[in-house]
Structures are given as structure tokens and as C-alpha cells.
Motif scaffolding. Structure first.
Motif, PDB file in Angstrom:
ATOM      1  N   SER A 166       0.848  -1.207   0.000  1.00 27.91           N
ATOM      2  CA  SER A 166       0.000   0.000   0.000  1.00 27.91           C
ATOM      3  C   SER A 166       0.870   1.239   0.000  1.00 27.91           C
ATOM      4  CB  SER A 166      -0.926  -0.008   1.221  1.00 27.91           C
ATOM      5  OG  SER A 166      -0.174   0.110   2.421  1.00 27.91           O
ATOM      6  N   ASP A 167       0.323   2.311  -0.540  1.00 29.90           N
ATOM      7  CA  ASP A 167       1.062   3.571  -0.620  1.00 29.90           C
ATOM      8  C   ASP A 167       0.089   4.723  -0.411  1.00 29.90           C
ATOM      9  OD1 ASP A 167       3.454   5.221  -1.383  1.00 29.90           O
ATOM     10  OD2 ASP A 167       2.079   5.828  -2.992  1.00 29.90           O
ATOM     11  N   GLU A 168       0.514   5.720   0.306  1.00 26.52           N
ATOM     12  CA  GLU A 168      -0.312   6.909   0.569  1.00 26.52           C
ATOM     13  C   GLU A 168       0.446   8.134   0.064  1.00 26.52           C
ATOM     14  OE1 GLU A 168      -2.752   9.077   4.222  1.00 26.52           O
ATOM     15  OE2 GLU A 168      -1.488   7.325   4.593  1.00 26.52           O
ATOM     16  N   ASP A 169      -0.201   8.896  -0.819  1.00 25.49           N
ATOM     17  CA  ASP A 169       0.438  10.066  -1.460  1.00 25.49           C
ATOM     18  C   ASP A 169      -0.364  11.305  -1.106  1.00 25.49           C
ATOM     19  OD1 ASP A 169       1.652  11.949  -3.034  1.00 25.49           O
ATOM     20  OD2 ASP A 169       1.749  10.692  -4.820  1.00 25.49           O
ATOM     21  N   THR A 170       0.108  12.057  -0.130  1.00 25.91           N
ATOM     22  CA  THR A 170      -0.575  13.304   0.270  1.00 25.91           C
ATOM     23  C   THR A 170      -0.148  14.489  -0.595  1.00 25.91           C
ATOM     24  OG1 THR A 170       1.162  13.699   1.922  1.00 25.91           O
ATOM     25  CG2 THR A 170      -0.816  12.508   2.640  1.00 25.91           C
ATOM     26  N   GLU A 171       1.038  14.383  -1.208  1.00 27.67           N
ATOM     27  CA  GLU A 171       1.530  15.514  -2.015  1.00 27.67           C
ATOM     28  C   GLU A 171       0.645  15.730  -3.242  1.00 27.67           C
ATOM     29  OE1 GLU A 171       5.609  16.931  -4.328  1.00 27.67           O
ATOM     30  OE2 GLU A 171       5.577  15.101  -3.114  1.00 27.67           O
ATOM     31  N   ARG A 172       0.404  14.636  -3.972  1.00 28.71           N
ATOM     32  CA  ARG A 172      -0.467  14.769  -5.151  1.00 28.71           C
ATOM     33  C   ARG A 172      -1.906  15.044  -4.747  1.00 28.71           C
ATOM     34  NH1 ARG A 172       1.416  10.189  -9.564  1.00 28.71           N
ATOM     35  NH2 ARG A 172       3.655  10.702  -9.568  1.00 28.71           N
ATOM     36  N   GLY A 173      -2.319  14.497  -3.615  1.00 29.73           N
ATOM     37  CA  GLY A 173      -3.672  14.778  -3.143  1.00 29.73           C
ATOM     38  C   GLY A 173      -3.865  16.249  -2.843  1.00 29.73           C
ATOM     39  N   THR A 174      -2.856  16.859  -2.177  1.00 32.43           N
ATOM     40  CA  THR A 174      -2.930  18.294  -1.893  1.00 32.43           C
ATOM     41  C   THR A 174      -2.940  19.108  -3.180  1.00 32.43           C
ATOM     42  OG1 THR A 174      -1.742  17.933   0.194  1.00 32.43           O
ATOM     43  CG2 THR A 174      -1.812  20.183  -0.667  1.00 32.43           C
ATOM     44  N   LEU A 175      -2.122  18.667  -4.146  1.00 33.99           N
ATOM     45  CA  LEU A 175      -2.090  19.357  -5.435  1.00 33.99           C
ATOM     46  C   LEU A 175      -3.449  19.311  -6.134  1.00 33.99           C
ATOM     47  CD1 LEU A 175      -0.405  20.777  -7.608  1.00 33.99           C
ATOM     48  CD2 LEU A 175       0.160  18.516  -8.535  1.00 33.99           C
ATOM     49  N   LEU A 176      -4.107  18.138  -6.089  1.00 31.45           N
ATOM     50  CA  LEU A 176      -5.418  18.013  -6.715  1.00 31.45           C
ATOM     51  C   LEU A 176      -6.464  18.853  -5.983  1.00 31.45           C
ATOM     52  CD1 LEU A 176      -6.947  16.564  -9.002  1.00 31.45           C
ATOM     53  CD2 LEU A 176      -7.509  14.765  -7.370  1.00 31.45           C
ATOM     54  N   VAL A 177      -6.395  18.906  -4.662  1.00 29.10           N
ATOM     55  CA  VAL A 177      -7.339  19.732  -3.902  1.00 29.10           C
ATOM     56  C   VAL A 177      -7.144  21.202  -4.222  1.00 29.10           C
ATOM     57  CG1 VAL A 177      -7.975  20.463  -1.579  1.00 29.10           C
ATOM     58  CG2 VAL A 177      -7.608  18.043  -2.056  1.00 29.10           C
ATOM     59  N   ASP A 178      -5.872  21.632  -4.273  1.00 28.91           N
ATOM     60  CA  ASP A 178      -5.602  23.032  -4.629  1.00 28.91           C
ATOM     61  C   ASP A 178      -6.082  23.350  -6.041  1.00 28.91           C
ATOM     62  OD1 ASP A 178      -4.439  23.324  -2.176  1.00 28.91           O
ATOM     63  OD2 ASP A 178      -2.369  23.075  -2.891  1.00 28.91           O
ATOM     64  N   MET A 179      -5.891  22.388  -6.955  1.00 28.86           N
ATOM     65  CA  MET A 179      -6.356  22.599  -8.322  1.00 28.86           C
ATOM     66  C   MET A 179      -7.875  22.720  -8.366  1.00 28.86           C
ATOM     67  SD  MET A 179      -5.703  20.161 -11.635  1.00 28.86           S
ATOM     68  CE  MET A 179      -3.949  20.101 -11.266  1.00 28.86           C
ATOM     69  N   GLN A 180      -8.554  21.880  -7.601  1.00 35.13           N
ATOM     70  CA  GLN A 180     -10.012  21.940  -7.539  1.00 35.13           C
ATOM     71  C   GLN A 180     -10.474  23.278  -6.970  1.00 35.13           C
ATOM     72  OE1 GLN A 180     -11.680  18.748  -5.289  1.00 35.13           O
ATOM     73  NE2 GLN A 180     -13.780  19.161  -5.921  1.00 35.13           N
ATOM     74  N   SER A 181      -9.792  23.763  -5.938  1.00 34.04           N
ATOM     75  CA  SER A 181     -10.145  25.050  -5.356  1.00 34.04           C
ATOM     76  C   SER A 181      -9.897  26.191  -6.335  1.00 34.04           C
ATOM     77  CB  SER A 181      -9.335  25.264  -4.079  1.00 34.04           C
ATOM     78  OG  SER A 181      -9.617  26.534  -3.512  1.00 34.04           O
ATOM     79  N   THR A 182      -8.773  26.096  -7.060  1.00 35.72           N
ATOM     80  CA  THR A 182      -8.458  27.139  -8.041  1.00 35.72           C
ATOM     81  C   THR A 182      -9.489  27.167  -9.161  1.00 35.72           C
ATOM     82  OG1 THR A 182      -6.094  26.905  -7.553  1.00 35.72           O
ATOM     83  CG2 THR A 182      -6.707  27.990  -9.624  1.00 35.72           C
ATOM     84  N   LEU A 183      -9.864  25.988  -9.667  1.00 32.79           N
ATOM     85  CA  LEU A 183     -10.868  25.925 -10.732  1.00 32.79           C
ATOM     86  C   LEU A 183     -12.210  26.450 -10.250  1.00 32.79           C
ATOM     87  CD1 LEU A 183     -10.100  22.469 -12.398  1.00 32.79           C
ATOM     88  CD2 LEU A 183      -9.664  24.745 -13.316  1.00 32.79           C
ATOM     89  N   ARG A 184     -12.530  26.173  -9.000  1.00 31.05           N
ATOM     90  CA  ARG A 184     -13.798  26.671  -8.465  1.00 31.05           C
ATOM     91  C   ARG A 184     -13.782  28.207  -8.397  1.00 31.05           C
ATOM     92  NH1 ARG A 184     -13.675  24.166  -4.072  1.00 31.05           N
ATOM     93  NH2 ARG A 184     -14.775  22.291  -4.784  1.00 31.05           N
TER      94      ARG A 184
END
Length: 467
Positions: free
Chosen positions: A143-161
Motif C-alpha cells: 500500500s502507498d499513501e500520497d498526500t503531495e499529489r492529493g494536496t495538489l489536486l485539492v488546490d487545483m479543484q479550489s483554483t478551478l472553483r
């Protein structure tokens, strides 16, 4: 609404499809990563087992500690053939991150991948069976947990909004401005239409720009100018027609009153008055007929067309007007070519030829000459009428085809003209898609040239003969 719909669709796609595609790309990347790691570990474990026995904790620990790539893995769990954990450095066997159902599938010989995005983090896991001689001897869970890309996707979602909110607000403001601008200009056009409907034909719309509304404003101004010109022509026409009809009627009334009021009037005087009354009635009849002809041409009432030999029409007209020419000492000459056939109504051709020749006779000098020429040039029939009269001054040339226009009003009335003949010729030629022109002759007098289309049948016949 269409504009808003397009903007809404774009914003929805940008906030859903784009983000979903980005998420799926990250999932695909993580799946390849964890599956590769699980496959490498499973292959190493397979090589460490001598026979198709189950994995032991000591063997697994020995192999795992010798693999440097496992440091990049968040969690690695190895089970034996029964599903018992033989290696679990993070002690996650009892947690939620270690689903036993997936391990069971791996022990049955299947590769299993699981991924989720939750709490701003990508969590992915892979389950791979450890095989030895075709027998499952264990399973590997990575198993692997990637918070860096998750944060990037959340920031991208916020920016698009945020971008979507700004674009939507700008779109609403822009549409509101466009609607206000368009409605203001349309309101000015509606206001102008109202004024014109009430008779203010001089009212113009001041429409700036080069868009369709500006073009509409320009066309509206041209239309009002045309309406004003038409109204002025109508007023002049009514006034002139009333005057032309009133003059002979007044003469008839005056002559008839003279006969009735004078009891001692002689027979010869009565006959003279009655003759004058007949002349005025004839003049009234001619004017009325010409007015009816102009009304028919203005109304574009369709007449029955047929092939007409212009040469025969000219000969018939000259025969009718020959007594008038002789009474004024005018000689008639003719140069008429064969094969000048036009497709037109009889009355229209008669009006053109008769009015041109009659006009040339009436406004000629005693002892003068009228020459009528007829020829065809390619697809055109050309009728030319020359006279040796006094001609028309240059300042009057632009107006000679206007209705009721006379160059010398006193002489025109004496000649019996009503100022309608040339107008009839012009309108009749236009009705046949032809044209008539006037020019002063070098030797004195006038030249009127009428061009009409050669009949299609005659044109085809000429082509066949040439062939």
C-alpha cells in the motif's frame, strides 16, 4: 440563455471532467507503481522457497530486509498460504488498511488493486499471489499513501472553483452590459419607427458602430429617405394630375356656360364652342388614359407576353401618326432591320413606340424630320428616334422623364402635351428590364434610344442559322 448555457457547460466540464481525468491519471500512475513493487517482492519470495511449501516468517524477513526498494513503500504485508500474516512491520493487519477479502482473492491466484482519494490523500494498494510450481504459497500486500499529489489536486479543484466563480460573474456582467446596449439601440429604432409611422419622414436614427444594428439603422434611414421621396412624388403627382384634369374641365364648363347664358349666340359660334369642348374632352381622355397606363405600370399588373416584331409595331405606329406629321409639315423616315423580336405585351410596345414618335413630331420644327431606326445587337433590340426639333436645355435633361414635367410649358400645352409620355416610355422599358436614354444631337434636336432584350426564341433561331 444560449450564452449562459454554453458558459455553464464549459464550467461544469472544467470542474468535473478535467478533475476526474487528473484523478484517473494519478490512479493509473499509483497502480503501476504499487503493482510493480508487489510483483518484485512476490518474485523475490518465490525464489526463496525451495519447494511448494508455505512461507515462513524467518524466510520472509530475511528476503525483505535484503530488498532496498521496500524503503519507498508505505506498508508491506506478507501472508502464508492460509492467510496468516508472516511479515507486517507496520502492524496493520488488524486495521482498515488491510482488507482480508482482497488477500483472500490474492490467495486464490488473482491480482487485486484498490485505490481511493479521501481526505486530500491518494491511498492505493496491490495484492499479488506468491506462486511456486503453480501453487499459491502466500500473498503480498503493498500500500502507498500520497498526500503531495492529493494536496495538489485539492488546490487545483479550489483554483478551478474560484476561476469558475469569476468567469460566471464576468459573464453575467458582460451579458447584462450587452443586453443593455442592444436594448437601448433597439429602443431607439422602435422610437424612430413610431415617429415615421406618425408621418415624421425626416426622422433619422443615429446608430454608431459597424455591427448589424448599425447596418439596420442605416437601412432604416435609407428607407425613410425613400418614403419621403415617394411621398413628395405622390404629392406632386396628385397636384399635377389635379391641375391637368382641372384645366380642360374648366374650359368645358366655361364654354358650356357661354352657350347657355348667351341667348343670341349664332350657330357658327355654337359649333365653334362645341368643337372646342370636344377638343378639351379629347385632351381630358388622353390624360386620363395616360394616368391609367402609369398606374398599371406602377402596380406591375402582369400582361400576357408574346413574341412581337418590332418592325411591324413601328410601321403601324408611323401609319397612325402620319396624318399628324403631315399637318405639321414633318417628314417621317425609317431604317428598320429585320428579326427584331421582343417578348412583351402588345400595349407596352405600342406605348413605347407611339409616345417616342409622337413626342418627336409634336416638339419638332415646321419642315423638320423624324428618323426611326431599328436594329439588333447580340441579345438587344435598339430603337432610336431622332428629331430635328429645338432640343432640350442641359438644365432640363435630368428631369425630362419626370411625370408632368415640361420644358416649355406654354408650347407644351399648345402642342397638346401632358408631360406623361416620356414617363410612360421609361416605366414601360423598366417593366421589360430595358432602359431608355435621351441625348442632344450635334446638329440640333434630340435622340431617344430604347434598348430591350431580344426574344429568346429569336436568339436561338439566329444561333441555329449561324450553325
Amino acid at each position: 440563455m444560449t450564452y449562459f448555457s454554453v458558459i455553464a457547460i464549459v464550467l461544469v466540464l472544467m470542474n468535473t471532467y478535467f478533475l476526474r481525468s487528473s484523478r484517473d491519471m494519478i490512479f493509473a500512475s499509483k497502480r503501476a507503481f504499487v503493482q510493480h513493487q508487489a510483483a518484485v517482492i512476490a518474485l523475490s519470495l518465490e525464489d526463496s522457497v525451495d519447494t511448494a511449501d508455505s512461507l515462513t516468517a524467518d524466510d520472509v524477513l530475511k528476503i525483505m530486509t535484503s530488498m532496498p526498494d521496500t524503503a519507498n513503500i508505505t506498508n508491506t504485508v506478507v501472508t502464508d498460504a492460509e492467510g496468516a500474516i508472516v511479515y507486517d512491520p507496520a502492524m496493520s493487519g488488524d486495521g482498515e488498511d488491510f482488507p482480508s477479502g482482497h488477500i483472500q482473492r490474492a490467495l486464490e491466484g488473482f491480482d487485486v488493486f484498490n485505490a481511493k482519494f479521501q481526505g486530500g490523500s491518494f491511498t492505493s494498494s496491490a495484492f499479488t499471489p506468491v506462486m511456486k510450481q503453480g501453487v499459491v504459497v502466500g500473498a503480498v500486500y503493498v500500500s502507498d499513501e500520497d498526500t503531495e499529489r492529493g494536496t495538489l489536486l485539492v488546490d487545483m479543484q479550489s483554483t478551478l472553483r474560484s476561476i469558475s466563480i469569476i468567469v460566471a460573474a464576468c459573464s453575467v456582467a458582460m451579458v447584462a452590459f450587452v443586453i443593455w446596449s442592444v436594448m437601448r439601440r433597439i429602443t431607439s429604432i422602435l422610437k424612430a419607427i413610431k415617429y415615421v409611422r406618425e408621418g415624421e419622414y425626416n426622422y433619422h436614427v443615429n446608430m454608431r458602430g459597424r455591427d448589424e444594428l448599425a447596418m439596420l439603422g442605416d437601412e432604416f434611414n435609407r428607407l425613410t429617405d425613400r418614403i419621403r421621396e415617394t411621398d413628395e412624388i405622390r404629392r406632386r403627382f396628385v397636384a399635377n394630375a389635379s391641375h391637368e384634369l382641372k384645366t380642360p374641365l374648366a374650359s368645358i364648363r366655361l364654354l358650356s356656360d357661354s352657350i347657355l347664358q348667351n341667348e343670341d349666340i349664332g350657330r357658327e359660334t355654337v359649333q365653334e364652342f362645341i368643337t372646342d369642348i370636344g377638343d378639351e374632352a379629347e385632351r381630358l381622355t388622353r390624360t386620363t388614359e395616360k394616368l391609367m397606363t402609369l398606374n398599371r405600370l406602377d402596380s406591375h399588373i402582369p400582361d400576357e407576353n408574346r413574341d412581337i416584331d418590332m418592325r411591324e409595331a413601328v410601321l403601324d405606329t408611323i401609319r397612325l401618326l402620319k396624318p399628324l406629321a403631315q399637318s405639321r409639315d414633318i417628314s417621317l423616315e425609317q431604317e428598320l432591320a429585320e428579326g427584331c423580336i421582343v417578348y412583351a405585351p402588345d400595349d407596352t410596345i405600342h406605348q413605347i413606340v407611339f409616345n417616342l414618335v409622337e413626342n418627336a413630331i409634336k416638339y419638332n420644327k415646321p419642315g423638320g424630320k423624324v428618323t426611326v431606326r431599328l436594329e439588333s445587337n447580340q441579345n438587344t433590340v435598339i430603337l432610336t428616334v431622332d428629331d430635328t426639333g429645338v432640343g432640350v436645355p442641359d438644365e432640363d435633361m435630368p428631369h425630362i422623364f419626370d411625370r408632368f414635367y415640361r420644358v416649355d410649358k406654354a408650347r407644351s400645352r399648345e402642342a397638346g402635351g401632358s408631360g406623361l409620355g416620356l414617363s410612360i416610355v421609361r416605366d414601360a422599358a423598366r417593366e421589360l428590364n430595358g432602359k431608355v436614354t435621351a441625348a442632344r444631337r450635334a446638329g440640333g434636336g434630340m435622340r431617344f434610344e430604347t434598348r430591350l432584350a431580344l426574344s429568346v426564341n429569336e436568339h436561338l433561331l439566329a444561333d441555329d442559322m449561324d450553325f
